[in-house]
Design a protein around this motif. Structure first.
Motif, PDB file in Angstrom:
ATOM      1  N   PHE A  90      32.255  42.090  43.578  1.00 32.75           N
ATOM      2  CA  PHE A  90      33.557  41.413  43.460  1.00 32.75           C
ATOM      3  C   PHE A  90      34.686  42.324  43.934  1.00 32.75           C
ATOM      4  O   PHE A  90      35.632  41.858  44.579  1.00 32.75           O
ATOM      5  N   SER A  91      34.600  43.616  43.638  1.00 37.00           N
ATOM      6  CA  SER A  91      35.633  44.550  44.097  1.00 37.00           C
ATOM      7  C   SER A  91      35.697  44.591  45.618  1.00 37.00           C
ATOM      8  O   SER A  91      36.774  44.680  46.216  1.00 37.00           O
ATOM      9  N   ARG A  92      34.525  44.490  46.275  1.00 37.78           N
ATOM     10  CA  ARG A  92      34.480  44.489  47.739  1.00 37.78           C
ATOM     11  C   ARG A  92      35.021  43.172  48.290  1.00 37.78           C
ATOM     12  O   ARG A  92      35.690  43.148  49.323  1.00 37.78           O
ATOM     13  N   MET A  93      34.740  42.085  47.609  1.00 40.55           N
ATOM     14  CA  MET A  93      35.276  40.784  48.031  1.00 40.55           C
ATOM     15  C   MET A  93      36.800  40.807  48.016  1.00 40.55           C
ATOM     16  O   MET A  93      37.449  40.369  48.967  1.00 40.55           O
ATOM     17  N   LYS A  94      37.354  41.343  46.947  1.00 35.95           N
ATOM     18  CA  LYS A  94      38.812  41.409  46.843  1.00 35.95           C
ATOM     19  C   LYS A  94      39.410  42.301  47.926  1.00 35.95           C
ATOM     20  O   LYS A  94      40.458  41.979  48.506  1.00 35.95           O
ATOM     21  N   LEU A  95      38.747  43.417  48.203  1.00 37.74           N
ATOM     22  CA  LEU A  95      39.250  44.338  49.218  1.00 37.74           C
ATOM     23  C   LEU A  95      39.215  43.700  50.610  1.00 37.74           C
ATOM     24  O   LEU A  95      40.182  43.806  51.377  1.00 37.74           O
ATOM     25  N   LEU A  96      38.130  43.020  50.938  1.00 38.60           N
ATOM     26  CA  LEU A  96      38.041  42.361  52.244  1.00 38.60           C
ATOM     27  C   LEU A  96      39.122  41.298  52.389  1.00 38.60           C
ATOM     28  O   LEU A  96      39.720  41.142  53.470  1.00 38.60           O
ATOM     29  N   TYR A  97      39.390  40.585  51.315  1.00 41.55           N
ATOM     30  CA  TYR A  97      40.475  39.595  51.341  1.00 41.55           C
ATOM     31  C   TYR A  97      41.813  40.281  51.638  1.00 41.55           C
ATOM     32  O   TYR A  97      42.593  39.806  52.475  1.00 41.55           O
TER      33      TYR A  97
END
Length: 255
Positions: A90-97
């Motif tokens: 989830f942390s990576r998802m937020k960062l990519l966004y």
């Protein structure tokens, strides 16, 4: 198995925060993108996509063209287990966004759709047309279904072996490319070289899991040394590559 934790401890000793960055371009990227909080609305949308996959009862037969799995012993896998153990955190998802909202690319390429956890993060800002390549028809079908449910019509999932599908897209110019298709040194360097003609001065390339194995780290080091690469930002889980000719060559590790 123990390579990644040991590499992380070594990374922490040499990494810095924004105060160790003297490049205005990288300093702004770190402070206004990497360290910025994700909006509540975006977090809710990303979480909803992720939770749907984690609650799925579907079981699929995965065709694996990559470096294999550290978690799964069989190719028959529950979608919810893939989402939990093999999908983007989830942390990576937020960062990519945040990366997409910061750079505002017009065209995005993703190598490795899987269930679409990274895909939804890159496509959600809806600033770009996105092409995502996936080798496994079963995981691609799941991703297509859930991306459609999330009303993300700006994503096209192209299914097939990258040896056939990648040459079909290299005539296009992509502003952002996310490499998450095959965690092997040879494949990563091959994709890098194949896509290099598409890079332009403002391109942003992101490499996933650069410390997944010693071989992946070797690939990352070779990419950093390429004469066309001017700036890299190593965040351990992700490696960012820039081709800005106006920048002095520098390589940063940011924790």
């Amino acid at each position: 198995m123990w390579y990644t934790p040991k590499a992380y401890l070594k990374f922490l000793k040499s990494a810095t925060n924004q105060h160790g960055v003297h490049s205005p371009f990288v300093y702004t990227f770190v402070t206004k993108c990497l360290y910025r909080k994700t909006s509540k609305e975006a977090k809710n949308q990303l979480r909803a996509y992720r939770n749907k996959l984690r609650k799925s009862d579907e079981v699929i037969e995965v065709t694996d063209f990559g470096a294999g799995s550290r978690v799964f012993k069989s190719n028959r896998r529950a979608v919810k287990d893939i989402a939990k153990h093999a999908g983007a955190r989830f942390s990576r998802m937020k960062l990519l966004y945040r990366v997409v909202t910061y750079f505002k690319p017009n065209a995005i390429l993703e190598l490795g759709t899987s269930l679409g956890l990274a895909s939804v993060s890159l496509a959600l800002p809806k600033t770009a047309k996105m092409t995502s390549l996936e080798g496994c028809p079963q995981t691609a079908a799941v991703a297509q279904k859930h991306l459609k449910s999330a009303e993300l019509s700006n994503v096209e999932v192209v299914v097939g072996d990258f040896k056939q599908t990648l040459p079909q897209v290299i005539s296009e110019k992509f502003d952002l490319i996310y490499f998450d298709g095959n965690h092997s040194k040879e494949a990563t360097l091959n994709y890098f070289e194949q896509l290099l003609p598409t890079a332009h001065n403002d391109s942003v390339w992101i490499f996933d899991d650069i410390y997944w194995s010693p071989q992946m780290t070797e690939a990352w080091q070779l990419i950093k040394q390429h004469p066309r690469v001017s700036v890299t930002v190593d965040c351990f889980w992700l490696g960012f590559v820039f081709f800005r000719t106006e920048q002095v060559e520098e390589h940063f590790k940011i924790r």
